[in-house]
Write an enzyme that holds these catalytic residues in place. Structure first.
Site, PDB file in Angstrom:
ATOM      1  N   ASP A 117      -4.518   0.442  -9.447  1.00 26.11           N
ATOM      2  CA  ASP A 117      -5.952   0.157  -9.572  1.00 26.11           C
ATOM      3  C   ASP A 117      -6.339  -0.104 -11.029  1.00 26.11           C
ATOM      4  OD1 ASP A 117      -5.691   0.902  -6.967  1.00 26.11           O
ATOM      5  OD2 ASP A 117      -6.804   2.768  -7.150  1.00 26.11           O
ATOM      6  N   GLU A 134       0.846  -1.204   0.000  1.00 24.14           N
ATOM      7  CA  GLU A 134       0.000   0.000   0.000  1.00 24.14           C
ATOM      8  C   GLU A 134       0.875   1.245   0.000  1.00 24.14           C
ATOM      9  OE1 GLU A 134      -3.097  -0.023  -1.168  1.00 24.14           O
ATOM     10  OE2 GLU A 134      -3.746  -1.293   0.491  1.00 24.14           O
TER      11      GLU A 134
HETATM   12  C1  GLA Z   1      -5.279   4.480  -4.109  1.00 24.37           C
HETATM   13  C2  GLA Z   1      -4.571   4.808  -5.403  1.00 24.37           C
HETATM   14  C3  GLA Z   1      -3.519   3.739  -5.747  1.00 24.37           C
HETATM   15  C4  GLA Z   1      -2.604   3.468  -4.569  1.00 24.37           C
HETATM   16  C5  GLA Z   1      -3.413   3.264  -3.295  1.00 24.37           C
HETATM   17  C6  GLA Z   1      -2.538   3.147  -2.083  1.00 24.37           C
HETATM   18  O1  GLA Z   1      -6.039   3.325  -4.258  1.00 24.37           O
HETATM   19  O2  GLA Z   1      -5.500   4.882  -6.450  1.00 24.37           O
HETATM   20  O3  GLA Z   1      -2.799   4.133  -6.880  1.00 24.37           O
HETATM   21  O4  GLA Z   1      -1.683   4.496  -4.429  1.00 24.37           O
HETATM   22  O5  GLA Z   1      -4.327   4.311  -3.064  1.00 24.37           O
HETATM   23  O6  GLA Z   1      -1.775   1.992  -2.172  1.00 24.37           O
END
Ligand code: GLA
Length: 390
Positions: free
Chosen positions: A170, A32
């Protein structure tokens, strides 16, 4: 079922038959706030989808409507906005505008969107809208792109159009997830590897019902702190481009040279990258308890070092402890609200879901939503118009 409903609604709105594309949300097992530090992540696509129905128009208009939200948005493809309007249609429009900037043609079209990814819950509803929309626009204009490129364009839409400086995780897993697998992604090279996920384990996702807002300042502030860590560390170590390049030993050696907040942020990222690699190894030898241990450790690090957890997320993580079948869990996604992800023996998943909901409600007064999931497939065409019979 969803496709058929959507096709019927589309037909009654626009009097033509659509092609339909779908893209899933995701849950991140571990890794994360590492993606924008060019590190490693281990997400899975989940069964919640966004569907985008599209059909051509014979003028230059782009008409966008949703089954979930009110409003009928109309644009001219010859002069698409370049920045967000502050409305739900931004994710669709962002995909169109960014594709167009990348040299892809966008012709007039009618669109109808249907989403079932819980919104603002950290399960990437926005990425799923962007990816399904991008596939719809590409199809509509007889184009196709490799999925990693679709993911890159959708991330750009989020960065430059919507204005959230998110990483690639994502969009990438929404494009390329595979049922039964977690996806190990190197966010620098975009090399990915499918890691089989054990059949006997469920992903139990617990929604705190407290919405997170990624476009809000905290996410971008964390990114800036990570950039600052890189800037300061590169005075001591040549060749550092991102926190991905910093070893735990290098960071430790400079702990007293960095402001303590910057050190803590960097320590989370550097150790989280290592946890992703360890989790992949543990998964490949079937050691679910070790993956669970690493997830708990990740949560503590996000709470105490990176400081992106929240009271509700912490309560939800603690509420899981001691429940039968629980192997480990943590907050998932950007943080400041949203969901936790828990590894639970599939045979215990239903009772775990009921009991954690009771515990969370007793402590917070909020009734949570709990979803029992398995890793699902990434985005695809859901239905072609010629195969529809209304
Ligand atoms: C969000 C962002 C991702 C990532 C997460 C943290 O989901 O869209 O790109 O940075 O936070 O891991």
């Amino acid at each position: 079922m969803h496709e058929r409903d959507l096709a019927e609604s589309f037909f009654s709105l626009y009097k033509s038959l659509p092609s339909i594309f779908r893209a899933p949300g995701r849950v991140n097992l571990i890794g994360e706030h590492t993606d924008y530090n060019e590190g490693f992540v281990l997400p899975c696509a989940i069964g919640f989808q966004t569907w985008v129905a599209i059909a051509p128009r014979d003028d230059h208009k782009l008409l966008i409507q949703s089954q979930n939200f009110p409003g009928k948005f109309e644009f001219d493809v010859r002069s698409l906005p370049e920045k967000r309007l502050g409305n739900w249609c931004d994710y669709v429009l962002g995909a169109a505008s960014t594709l167009q900037k990348a040299g892809q043609p966008i012709e007039g079209a009618n669109l109808l969107i249907k989403g079932e990814v819980p919104i603002g819950s950290g399960l990437s509803s926005s990425a799923s809208v962007e990816v399904a929309s991008a596939l719809a626009f590409l199809h509509q204009n007889n184009r196709s792109l490799p999925m990693p490129e679709v993911a890159r364009i959708c991330r750009e839409a989020e960065n430059n159009f919507v204005g959230a400086r998110v990483g690639i995780m994502d969009q990438f897993v929404s494009c390329l997830g595979q049922a039964g697998h977690a996806l190990l992604l190197d966010c620098r090279s975009l090399e990915s590897k499918m890691i089989p996920f054990p059949d006997e384990v469920s992903l139990v996702i617990c929604n705190t019902m407290v919405k997170h807002a990624i476009a809000g300042g905290e996410y971008n502030a964390r990114r800036e702190e990570c950039d600052e860590a890189v800037r300061l560390l590169s005075a001591y170590y040549g060749g550092i481009r991102a926190l991905r390049d910093v070893s735990p030993e290098q960071l430790q050696a400079r702990s007293s040279d960095l402001p303590s907040t910057i050190y803590q942020r960097a320590l989370h990222v550097v150790s989280e990258n290592q946890r992703v690699k360890d989790a992949v190894e543990a998964l490949s030898r079937g050691d679910v308890d070790e993956v669970g241990r690493l997830m708990r450790e990740s949560h503590r690090s996000l709470r105490d070092l990176f400081k992106v957890s929240s009271v509700e997320l912490d309560v939800m993580v603690e509420a899981a402890e001691g429940l039968p079948g629980y192997r480990g869990g943590r907050m998932t996604g950007g943080g400041f609200g949203g969901c936790t992800v828990n590894l639970v023996d599939a045979s215990e998943a239903d009772s775990f879901a009921k009991q954690i909901a009771v515990r969370y409600q007793q402590k917070t007064g909020i009734q949570p939503d709990v979803y029992i999931c398995f890793p699902a497939d990434g985005a695809a065409a859901a239905q072609k118009s010629h195969s529809l019979t209304l």
